[in-house]
Design a protein around this motif. Structure first.
Motif, PDB file in Angstrom:
ATOM      1  N   UNK A  40      51.181  37.211  18.321  1.00 39.96           N
ATOM      2  CA  UNK A  40      52.310  36.295  18.001  1.00 39.96           C
ATOM      3  C   UNK A  40      51.641  35.353  18.451  1.00 39.96           C
ATOM      4  N   UNK A  41      51.528  35.773  20.003  1.00 36.26           N
ATOM      5  CA  UNK A  41      51.101  34.073  21.011  1.00 36.26           C
ATOM      6  C   UNK A  41      49.092  34.018  20.376  1.00 36.26           C
ATOM      7  N   UNK A  42      48.627  35.025  20.107  1.00 40.58           N
ATOM      8  CA  UNK A  42      47.240  34.802  19.752  1.00 40.58           C
ATOM      9  C   UNK A  42      47.054  33.874  18.057  1.00 40.58           C
ATOM     10  N   UNK A  43      48.401  34.647  16.855  1.00 42.05           N
ATOM     11  CA  UNK A  43      47.983  33.378  16.035  1.00 42.05           C
ATOM     12  C   UNK A  43      48.243  32.258  16.513  1.00 42.05           C
ATOM     13  N   UNK A  44      48.897  31.562  17.152  1.00 38.91           N
ATOM     14  CA  UNK A  44      49.393  30.539  17.542  1.00 38.91           C
ATOM     15  C   UNK A  44      48.246  29.569  18.892  1.00 38.91           C
ATOM     16  N   UNK A  45      47.976  30.061  19.411  1.00 38.94           N
ATOM     17  CA  UNK A  45      46.701  30.134  20.395  1.00 38.94           C
ATOM     18  C   UNK A  45      45.643  28.511  19.443  1.00 38.94           C
ATOM     19  N   UNK A  46      45.489  27.725  20.561  1.00 37.94           N
ATOM     20  CA  UNK A  46      44.236  26.828  19.724  1.00 37.94           C
ATOM     21  C   UNK A  46      42.955  27.761  20.342  1.00 37.94           C
ATOM     22  N   UNK A  47      43.372  28.323  21.087  1.00 38.95           N
ATOM     23  CA  UNK A  47      41.848  29.251  21.622  1.00 38.95           C
ATOM     24  C   UNK A  47      42.066  30.019  22.553  1.00 38.95           C
ATOM     25  N   UNK A  48      40.875  31.571  21.769  1.00 42.22           N
ATOM     26  CA  UNK A  48      41.240  32.463  22.698  1.00 42.22           C
ATOM     27  C   UNK A  48      40.457  32.568  23.497  1.00 42.22           C
ATOM     28  N   UNK A  49      39.954  33.363  24.681  1.00 39.28           N
ATOM     29  CA  UNK A  49      39.038  32.873  25.761  1.00 39.28           C
ATOM     30  C   UNK A  49      39.244  34.178  26.266  1.00 39.28           C
ATOM     31  N   UNK A  50      38.011  35.185  26.563  1.00 36.52           N
ATOM     32  CA  UNK A  50      37.450  36.219  27.314  1.00 36.52           C
ATOM     33  C   UNK A  50      36.894  35.663  29.072  1.00 36.52           C
ATOM     34  N   UNK A  51      37.108  36.300  30.142  1.00 39.57           N
ATOM     35  CA  UNK A  51      35.819  36.752  30.761  1.00 39.57           C
ATOM     36  C   UNK A  51      34.893  37.419  31.347  1.00 39.57           C
ATOM     37  N   UNK A  52      33.716  37.198  31.181  1.00 38.31           N
ATOM     38  CA  UNK A  52      32.887  37.919  30.847  1.00 38.31           C
ATOM     39  C   UNK A  52      32.592  39.361  32.127  1.00 38.31           C
ATOM     40  N   UNK A  53      32.723  39.767  31.580  1.00 42.13           N
ATOM     41  CA  UNK A  53      32.180  41.170  32.053  1.00 42.13           C
ATOM     42  C   UNK A  53      30.911  42.044  31.674  1.00 42.13           C
ATOM     43  N   UNK A  54      31.177  42.517  32.965  1.00 40.63           N
ATOM     44  CA  UNK A  54      29.462  43.298  32.700  1.00 40.63           C
ATOM     45  C   UNK A  54      29.445  45.059  34.069  1.00 40.63           C
ATOM     46  N   UNK A  55      30.632  45.833  33.860  1.00 37.81           N
ATOM     47  CA  UNK A  55      30.630  46.960  34.309  1.00 37.81           C
ATOM     48  C   UNK A  55      31.095  47.566  33.887  1.00 37.81           C
ATOM     49  N   UNK A  56      31.566  49.242  33.833  1.00 38.48           N
ATOM     50  CA  UNK A  56      32.184  50.045  32.564  1.00 38.48           C
ATOM     51  C   UNK A  56      33.506  50.098  32.525  1.00 38.48           C
ATOM     52  N   UNK A  57      34.379  49.323  33.139  1.00 34.38           N
ATOM     53  CA  UNK A  57      35.703  49.161  32.943  1.00 34.38           C
ATOM     54  C   UNK A  57      36.014  48.252  31.410  1.00 34.38           C
ATOM     55  N   UNK A  58      36.571  48.182  31.293  1.00 30.74           N
ATOM     56  CA  UNK A  58      37.100  47.044  29.303  1.00 30.74           C
ATOM     57  C   UNK A  58      37.322  46.253  29.644  1.00 30.74           C
ATOM     58  N   UNK A  59      38.797  46.148  31.141  1.00 31.16           N
ATOM     59  CA  UNK A  59      39.531  45.118  31.250  1.00 31.16           C
ATOM     60  C   UNK A  59      39.525  44.763  33.235  1.00 31.16           C
ATOM     61  N   UNK A  60      40.201  43.876  32.927  1.00 29.19           N
ATOM     62  CA  UNK A  60      40.147  42.903  34.243  1.00 29.19           C
ATOM     63  C   UNK A  60      42.039  43.539  34.731  1.00 29.19           C
ATOM     64  N   UNK A  61      42.904  43.775  35.703  1.00 28.51           N
ATOM     65  CA  UNK A  61      43.884  43.378  35.851  1.00 28.51           C
ATOM     66  C   UNK A  61      44.478  42.106  35.447  1.00 28.51           C
ATOM     67  N   UNK A  62      45.619  42.210  35.305  1.00 27.37           N
ATOM     68  CA  UNK A  62      46.130  40.685  34.647  1.00 27.37           C
ATOM     69  C   UNK A  62      46.092  39.985  35.905  1.00 27.37           C
ATOM     70  N   UNK A  63      46.421  39.965  36.823  1.00 28.07           N
ATOM     71  CA  UNK A  63      46.812  39.229  37.948  1.00 28.07           C
ATOM     72  C   UNK A  63      45.397  39.431  38.246  1.00 28.07           C
ATOM     73  N   UNK A  64      44.164  39.712  38.708  1.00 27.83           N
ATOM     74  CA  UNK A  64      42.930  38.944  38.764  1.00 27.83           C
ATOM     75  C   UNK A  64      42.156  37.403  37.766  1.00 27.83           C
ATOM     76  N   UNK A  65      42.816  38.398  36.071  1.00 25.71           N
ATOM     77  CA  UNK A  65      42.561  37.760  35.112  1.00 25.71           C
ATOM     78  C   UNK A  65      42.745  36.035  35.526  1.00 25.71           C
ATOM     79  N   UNK A  66      44.181  35.983  35.357  1.00 24.48           N
ATOM     80  CA  UNK A  66      44.684  34.783  35.711  1.00 24.48           C
ATOM     81  C   UNK A  66      44.477  34.250  36.700  1.00 24.48           C
ATOM     82  N   UNK A  67      44.014  34.478  38.430  1.00 29.28           N
ATOM     83  CA  UNK A  67      42.927  33.684  39.439  1.00 29.28           C
ATOM     84  C   UNK A  67      41.858  32.995  38.685  1.00 29.28           C
ATOM     85  N   UNK A  68      41.006  34.076  38.127  1.00 24.72           N
ATOM     86  CA  UNK A  68      39.245  33.580  37.310  1.00 24.72           C
ATOM     87  C   UNK A  68      40.232  32.251  36.408  1.00 24.72           C
TER      88      UNK A  68
END
Length: 231
Positions: A176-204
């Motif tokens: 629902x929020x993705x549909x309302x967003x003006x843009x969806x942004x992703x943090x580029x990652x280079x390792x084997x994991x699919x995602x980083x901790x939400x708190x870390x993503x917020x800090x970045x």
């Protein structure tokens, strides 16, 4: 084994840990409304910057309010996410205008380390209520999630007036929020994991805004961004 301290003397490794904060004010008390008599008398052991030692809490908040940045932070809280406290603490560090909790009103404050006392936190019961508020304030709604179609945070021109929205650990930002967003942004990652901790993503992401609008560091065009060797 012992180590020399700043004076040249040695201290035992098992010495008592350093005391945080300052003790009672020494000498004549300073004049002014911002000073807290109890703290001047008893000492100030709070988790605050040195410039705010002995200040009343409302005086600290007033000073922060006079220079807060233009970005807001929002977190979806449908499953009582434990990362919200960490996000609030980081929002305080980067002096966000407000933090917005979407969904459940209650959240785990332990990770905030009492910084929520100095950070404005607003609740919105639903995505619709939140996005209506953001539109009314003229804020760009930017969802942060590595979903198909997302743009790179590192090369995106972050607007000054915006609200950075983070989902929960695991499910991420809601559809629902993705549909309302003006843009969806992703943090580029280079390792084997699919995602980083939400708190870390917020800090970045908050730091990316700081780099752009406080230090005026413009992102490089996508064509100039290269991944690590082997990419």
């Amino acid at each position: 084994m012992t180590e020399p301290d700043a004076s040249g003397s040695r201290q035992d490794d098992d010495a008592a840990p350093r005391v945080v904060g300052v003790g009672p004010w020494q000498g004549e008390w300073p004049a002014g409304e911002r000073w807290d008599p109890e703290l001047l008398r008893e000492g100030d052991r709070r988790n605050v910057a040195d410039q705010y030692r002995y200040w009343r809490m409302d005086a600290i908040i007033a000073d922060l309010d006079s220079r807060r940045h233009a970005f807001h932070v929002a977190v979806e809280n449908w499953e009582h996410d434990f990362n919200i406290g960490s996000v609030v603490r980081t929002a305080n560090a980067f002096l966000a205008r407000e933090v917005h909790i979407i969904g459940r009103r209650r959240w785990n404050r332990r990770g905030a380390m009492v910084t929520d006392r100095y950070q404005h936190v607003r609740h919105h019961a639903s995505v619709a209520e939140f996005t209506a508020w953001a539109r009314g304030e003229g804020l760009a709604v930017l969802a942060i999630d590595n979903v198909p179609g997302s743009q790179l945070l590192e090369t995106f021109e972050l607007p000054e007036r915006c609200v950075l929205v983070f989902g929960q650990e695991g499910p991420g930002v809601s559809e629902a929020l993705v549909a309302e967003a003006d843009a969806v942004l992703a943090i580029e990652q280079f390792g084997s994991t699919r995602s980083i901790n939400a708190g870390a993503a917020a800090a970045v992401t908050m730091h990316a805004w700081i780099r752009r609008h406080v230090f005026e560091q413009r992102p490089a065009p996508s064509s100039e961004v290269t991944k690590g060797a082997g990419a």
